[in-house]
Enzyme design. Structure first.
Site, PDB file in Angstrom:
ATOM      1  N   GLY B 121       0.819  -1.209   0.000  1.00  0.00           N
ATOM      2  CA  GLY B 121       0.000   0.000   0.000  1.00  0.00           C
ATOM      3  C   GLY B 121       0.847   1.249   0.000  1.00  0.00           C
ATOM      4  CE1 TYR B 122       5.315   0.560   0.622  1.00  0.00           C
ATOM      5  CE2 TYR B 122       6.640   0.567  -1.366  1.00  0.00           C
ATOM      6  CZ  TYR B 122       6.462   0.190  -0.059  1.00  0.00           C
ATOM      7  OH  TYR B 122       7.422  -0.558   0.569  1.00  0.00           O
ATOM      8  CB  SER B 123       0.278   4.340  -5.520  1.00  0.00           C
ATOM      9  OG  SER B 123       1.525   4.201  -6.127  1.00  0.00           O
ATOM     10  CD  GLU B 239      17.278  -3.089  -7.205  1.00  0.00           C
ATOM     11  OE1 GLU B 239      16.643  -2.032  -7.174  1.00  0.00           O
ATOM     12  OE2 GLU B 239      16.982  -4.057  -7.928  1.00  0.00           O
TER      13      GLU B 239
END
Lengths: 367, 386
Positions: B121-123, B239
């Site tokens: 839940g970022y954007s 990464e």
């Protein structure tokens, strides 16, 4: 698995880089650009003494017996500063003699090449935009115990500085390299953009060449030597492209317009990022090709075609954008970035442009 | 420089191949319980969370072994190692780095055992690329937070059990990166509502997620209050080797070449068309560049040199290849190129048409190409920030 350079190779890189800063800065390069042959005996001797000219010459012939990947390190760094010394042509000639020469020819020539005593160059194709055996049109006719050669080799790199020239010629259905001394031929300057890469127009007038100065060259040999030429040129493209990129990037940090550095505008910084992606990418492809030239010759054709197929257009675009991002000042003769544009244009077609190499990638990839 | 593997690495590759031979039947021979068995077997091998430390139940695998594992899995077109992509990619690493002992014990085993799927839940409706400006609010009330606000484009929300959530706990901050906190929230929490959004390919993978007085116990906070940005950035920076992706892209290129061989343009074999040949070769050059870039960066990591943001280079290549390869295939099909599954004329059952409508998953999901360009320009080339 190790796709990086050894400590020795990193030391070599530092050594070449130091040489360029101290001995061959841009002021010196521009001085040499004003001469006919772009050559400096003192610098050449230093390069020889540091072992760079004999890197790929086997130890038995007075060299260091190292690989194309080692030479890549040297060429990347000399090309970063657009050094006009004919190191690539010398190495290309070494490759030709190793591949096509007799034992006597090797013993006669290679030691003098490693020591810097003899400057060699090589000219392969006569047609300016065709990589194919048929693009060699200079004719050699058999005559008493040798050949008679007449014609013109229009684009021979560093011909004006060379003591000896290896010129590709056609003898009936066969190909060969004729080894000539500079005094035997007529060389005129080929006026062209990149004065850090002088090219000579070589004319031969009914010249007699003894058998001992003829090196038979098969079509496979020609293909190999074209690939090695492309490895050398692309190694130089990597160094030169990186220099042009950082020159432009540094300028974007300093140049203020509308109250801020132009590098803050995405129209500028995104273009710089894309150029970085390209340079990183053809650098990786070139390293693999140079490694393949040493360790996996079967993979060389595909590997170098991937690298030069990518680099030819990417460097050309970088050359143009380097000027564009500088603005009017990049257009001046005084600013160095224009010299890199010229190098990008010089390097683009030689030993195959992107159309040639990408077509070969398609064919080798089964299409 | 060498591309040789040590006897141990070679033996590991053989081990993976043998495993695949024994445990990956051809698609048509798989029974309904195949995936469950597969997940159990790879779990037993320690290949889920392969690079995670043994103490957390991972495989403690090295960088090269990880690259080998990914390469072999991609070559065999094997199902993923574990079902929670985000759990394995950044939630787990984030918890291992910032979580409490209780959180580690509670969440890590379920991720490794493929028992839960995580979404992210970022954007928010007004904050996508500008992530640090989020407004979804959490107020501390005793031993829990009360969350109100909205997230959007939340991939996997319709079928996830947990969400890693960024909320703002402090609105009175000097810079927007402060005052952000990271919470771990079950998707069945009262007051949390998921409304799936249909994408242009007709799938319903992503969603709006609404929070109305959702109570989240303080023990579900990951890291300290106000440290959410740090937690997120370092988790996203976890990464991974791109070798598996490269192998998949080479496989896709092979499929594309097959399509070219079977296609005609203007009544002539497409494989004879110079533009087609050049385009295919350019794809190959880009994928090969990704491969050798990846190996150079991997070598740097093995030597212990810190990576800057070089991985953004391959992300940009991947983004353009994702779009261009499908687009090329659709164009090559002519009018039939746009035909979807169900059409008798559809090219390869409409699979190219379908994937040509699905690239935003990859291209926009992990940071848009323009964000990657900012990262390269600013962090590698040292250009001033926007």
């Amino acid at each position: 698995m190790n796709f990086g350079f050894t400590e020795e190779q990193e030391l070599l890189r530092d050594q070449v880089s130091r040489f360029m800063t101290e001995q061959c800065p841009m002021a010196k390069v521009r001085e040499l650009m004003a001469t006919d042959n772009g050559f400096d005996q003192g610098l050449w001797q230093q390069a020889a003494d540091l072992g760079w000219l004999g890197l790929t010459v086997p130890e038995a012939y007075g060299g260091l017996g190292l690989g194309w990947i080692d030479l890549t390190v040297v060429l990347e760094e000399t090309a970063r500063g657009l050094c006009p010394l004919p190191i690539a042509s010398q190495a290309h000639s070494v490759a030709a003699i190793l591949r096509c020469g007799s034992e006597v020819q090797k013993s006669n020539w290679l030691p003098t090449m490693a020591s810097g005593e003899a400057v060699f160059t090589i000219g392969l194709y006569d047609e300016p935009n065709w990589i194919d055996p048929q693009a060699i049109t200079l004719e050699a006719t058999p005559s008493d115990g040798g050949y008679t050669v007449s014609g013109t080799k229009p684009f021979v790199p560093h011909a004006q500085a060379a003591d000896y020239l290896l010129l590709a010629a056609r003898c009936a259905d066969k190909l060969g390299l004729v080894a000539l001394e500079r005094g035997q031929v007529t060389i005129s300057n080929q006026p062209q953009m990149d004065r850090t890469k002088p090219m000579g127009r070589v004319t031969l007038d009914n010249l007699t060449v003894a058998e001992e100065n003829f090196l038979p060259m098969s079509e496979e040999d020609l293909s190999y030597l074209t690939d090695i030429g492309a490895v050398l040129v692309t190694a130089e493209m990597v160094g030169a492209a990186e220099a042009a990129l950082y020159m432009t990037s540094d300028y974007a940090k300093e140049r203020i317009q509308f109250g801020k550095p132009i590098g803050q505008y995405q129209g500028v910084k995104h273009r710089l990022a894309d150029l970085y992606v390209d340079v990183e990418s053809f650098k990786s492809l070139l390293y693999y090709a140079a490694w393949a030239a040493d360790e996996a010759p079967d993979e060389l054709p595909r590997a170098i075609s991937l690298a030069k197929g990518y680099a030819s257009d990417a460097f050309a675009e970088l050359g143009i954008d380097g000027i564009g991002l500088h603005g009017a000042i990049g257009f001046t003769a005084e600013y160095d970035v224009q010299l890199y544009l010229k190098r990008s244009k010089w390097a683009r077609p030689i030993f195959g442009d992107s159309d040639y190499h990408l077509e070969r990638v398609a064919t080798l990839g089964g299409l | 420089m060498d591309f040789d593997y040590t006897p141990e690495e070679q033996a590991f590759r053989e081990e993976v191949r043998t495993f695949l031979k024994d445990n990956l039947p051809p698609k048509e021979a798989r029974d309904p319980g195949f995936l469950k068995t597969w997940l159990e077997r790879v779990r037993e091998k320690g290949w889920v969370g392969f690079s995670w430390p043994k103490e957390f139940g991972g495989g403690s695998g090295g960088l090269i072994e990880q690259a080998i594992l990914r390469e072999e899995m991609a070559l065999a077109k094997a199902p993923p190692l574990g079902t929670s992509f985000m759990g394995l990619a950044w939630v787990g690493p984030g918890i291992m780095q910032y979580g409490t002992q209780e959180q580690k014990q509670r969440f890590i085993p379920d991720i490794l055992d493929s028992k839960v799927t995580w979404c992210t839940g970022y954007s928010e409706p007004n904050h996508g690329s500008d992530l640090a400006a989020i407004q979804c609010k959490a107020v501390r009330d005793g031993d829990h937070y009360v969350v109100n606000g909205q997230k959007i484009w939340t991939t996997g929300a319709p079928f996830s059990q947990w969400i890693i959530l960024l909320v703002r706990t402090d609105f009175d901050v000097e810079v927007k990166h402060q005052g952000i906190t990271c919470l771990l929230v079950p998707m069945d929490a009262p007051g949390l509502e998921v409304r799936p959004i249909e994408n242009m390919a007709g799938d319903r993978h992503f969603a709006e997620v609404f929070f109305t007085d959702v109570k989240v116990p303080v023990e579900n906070r990951l890291g300290d209050e106000g440290d959410g940005w740090k937690v997120t950035v370092s988790a996203l920076a976890n990464e991974r080797s791109s070798i598996g992706e490269v192998t998949q892209m080479f496989a896709k290129l092979d499929t594309l070449k097959g399509l070219v061989r079977n296609s005609k343009k203007q009544g002539r074999p497409a494989s004879e068309d110079p533009k087609v040949r050049r385009q295919i070769a350019q794809f190959e050059a880009k994928i090969a560049a990704m491969k050798y870039n990846g190996l150079r960066y991997l070598t740097k990591q093995i030597k212990g040199e810190p990576l800057s943001s070089e991985t953004s280079v391959n992300k940009l290549h991947r983004a353009s290849l994702e779009i261009e390869m499908d687009d090329f295939a659709v164009e090559l099909g002519g009018t039939a190129g746009v035909a979807l599954a169900g059409s008798e004329e559809a090219v390869d059952e409409g699979s190219w048409a379908k994937s040509s409508l699905s690239w935003p998953n990859v291209v926009i999901g992990g940071g848009t190409p323009n964000i990657q360009r900012n990262i390269i320009a600013e962090r590698i080339l040292g250009q001033p920030k926007d």
